[in-house]
Design a protein around this motif. Structure first.
Motif: not given
Length: 513
Positions: A344-352, A354-364
């Motif tokens: 979860l931490t890795f994907i949160t940093l990586t999404s920023k 690669v400019c990808y907006k998270l819709e489900y992981i970033h919420k809860v």
């Protein structure tokens, strides 16, 4: 009668003798041979072509060599053979062929067949051909001072050390070593002529560009003999024209590399990602086989285009492996596996990145999903009892609102059906008569069924949330791999096909070594 016949025969014989004498006198009034014929007879009277044309045996015959390069016929990389068409210009001084032009009506140059004169045994030391056919039987031009000039047309097949490290951006330097085979330097001394290389009649080659031609005289001492053996070596510097290989090899390879990158934009759950990668890999293998057919079977050099294809094939193979891994990540949501906190931490940093907006992981997170979904469902679906209305018959009317899709007892009167966010909502009135309270057994049954529906909907939301989370993980990983492969392909293509050929050391003909 016999006497008369004999007398007639004698008269005819005398007349014929007088006519013959007259014809001889007439013929003697004209020259019997030409000046060239007289000169040739005079020169060839005591001439022996088997011996060197010097009166003093201690003097060498100085042979001056030069070439008129007319065409680079072929460069055989596999067999490492260079085929050229040249005019082999040879000149030397023959002391036996000297005359005074005034004695022959100012005749200063005489053409004589080469098989009548002594010829130096000049051969190509690094020849890849046999010597059974010899040189062209051209005429020799003999001057009055004894200078002989002999320019036969020759097709030479010489060995050449083909270095294919920078293929198809390579330069090749081939040499042709010419010298006497049997005579040493004390008998026949070879030199390069004043104009050793003539390119006036050169015909350009479609594959090779002639950069430079140089000549150098060498003196070699062999183990067999103490005498020196001089030679004249011609160096031919060629550069390969890259237009053919650019259109037929490099551009198709770049296009296939782009197809490999496009595979990362396909959905992670699509099986065509692996199929596309395998197809591109097969196309690269075909290009590799085509290039290997034209390359010499050597382990000393690896061509630059071969390195490029190998690197791109490795990237394509890696993309197929990663496509399988991404597909596996995408399918983890179907197995209801919890998303690890490190992921979860890795994907949160990586999404920023690669400019990808998270819709489900970033919420809860997982625990929040369960409680929040439960609260939302209960809020939407809990049964609402508002109030009891007394009727004239002594019965109570109870209004309620429910998402239950089950048909209730006949005492429940359906009022209307409302659809809200995909849920079948029922609003009605329950009639309670006599001593029945609002909390009757029928109401308890309705509440139990509603609780079951709430639990099922909560599980579905939980499963859907997990699937969406893993799908987002797969998409973020796919986007990250795409940019990594873009940079890797761009770096490999520019460094191998542009920078290395530009920064390679310029090959020059070093005639000092």
């Amino acid at each position: 009668m016999t006497l008369y016949a004999m007398l007639i025969l004698i008269l005819f014989s005398a007349a014929a003798a007088k006519e013959g004498d007259y014809m001889i006198c007439v013929n003697r009034s004209k020259p019997s041979i030409t000046d060239e014929q007289r000169l040739l007879l005079a020169l060839m009277a005591d001439y022996d072509k088997a011996t060197r044309p010097v009166f003093n045996a201690s003097h060498p015959v100085n042979v001056y060599l030069g070439i008129t390069l007319t065409q680079i016929f072929d460069v055989d990389e596999r067999n490492q053979v260079l085929t050229t068409n040249i005019w082999l210009d040879q000149s030397w001084k023959d002391e036996k062929l000297i005359w005074d032009p005034a004695d022959y009506n100012n005749l200063s140059v005489l053409r004589i067949p080469c098989n009548k004169l002594w010829l130096p045994d000049i051969v190509l030391y690094n020849s890849a051909d046999d010597y059974t056919h010899g040189y062209m039987q051209a005429l020799t031009m003999v001057h009055s001072d004894g200078t002989v000039f002999w320019p036969p047309i020759v097709k030479l097949r010489s060995t050449c050390d083909i270095k294919i490290t920078y293929f198809p951006f390579d330069d090749q330097i081939c040499r042709m070593k010419l010298g006497s085979w049997a005579y040493d330097g004390f008998q026949v001394n070879v030199h390069d002529s004043e104009k050793a290389i003539d390119l006036d009649n050169f015909v350009s080659n479609g594959e090779w560009l002639l950069v430079d031609v140089k000549v150098k005289k060498n003196v070699v001492y062999y183990a067999c003999c103490d005498e020196p053996f001089p030679d004249v070596t011609f160096y031919i510097h060629m550069r390969r024209r890259t237009l053919y290989y650019t259109y037929n090899v490099i551009i198709p390879c770049v296009m296939l590399s782009i197809l490999t990158l496009m595979g990362f934009w396909m959905r992670p759950d699509s099986g065509e990602k692996v199929t596309l990668g395998l197809t591109v890999l097969l196309a690269f293998s075909v290009f590799m086989l085509l290039i290997a057919e034209n390359m010499p079977a050597t382990s000393n050099f690896v061509p630059l285009i071969g390195i490029y294809l190998t690197v791109i094939m490795a990237l394509t193979s890696l993309s197929v492996i990663l496509a399988v891994i991404v597909s596996n990540i995408n399918n983890r949501g179907f197995h209801q596996k919890k998303l690890p906190s490190c992921v979860l931490t890795f994907i949160t940093l990586t999404s920023k990145l690669v400019c990808y907006k998270l819709e489900y992981i970033h919420k809860v997170k997982y625990e929040e999903i369960k409680s929040s979904s439960f609260q939302v469902v209960v809020k939407r679906n809990k049964k609402k009892y508002t109030r009891a209305h007394p009727s004239e018959s002594g019965c109570n009317l109870i209004e309620f609102e429910s998402n239950d899709q089950t048909a209730y007892s006949s005492r429940v009167v359906e009022d209307s059906n409302l659809t809200h966010r995909g849920t079948h909502r029922t609003r009605g009135v329950q009639v309670s008569c006599g001593s029945e309270s609002p909390r009757s057994w029928e109401a308890e049954e309705i509440l139990a069924k509603l609780q079951i529906l709430l639990n099922r909907e909560e599980e579905k939301l939980h499963e859907l949330a997990l699937m969406k989370q893993w799908q987002e993980v797969a998409e973020v990983v796919d986007r990250l791999l795409f940019w990594m492969f873009v940079l890797s392909t761009l770096f490999c293509s520019l460094s191998i096909l542009v920078f290395i050929p530009m920064t390679k050391s310029k090959q020059a003909i070093d005639i000092e070594e």
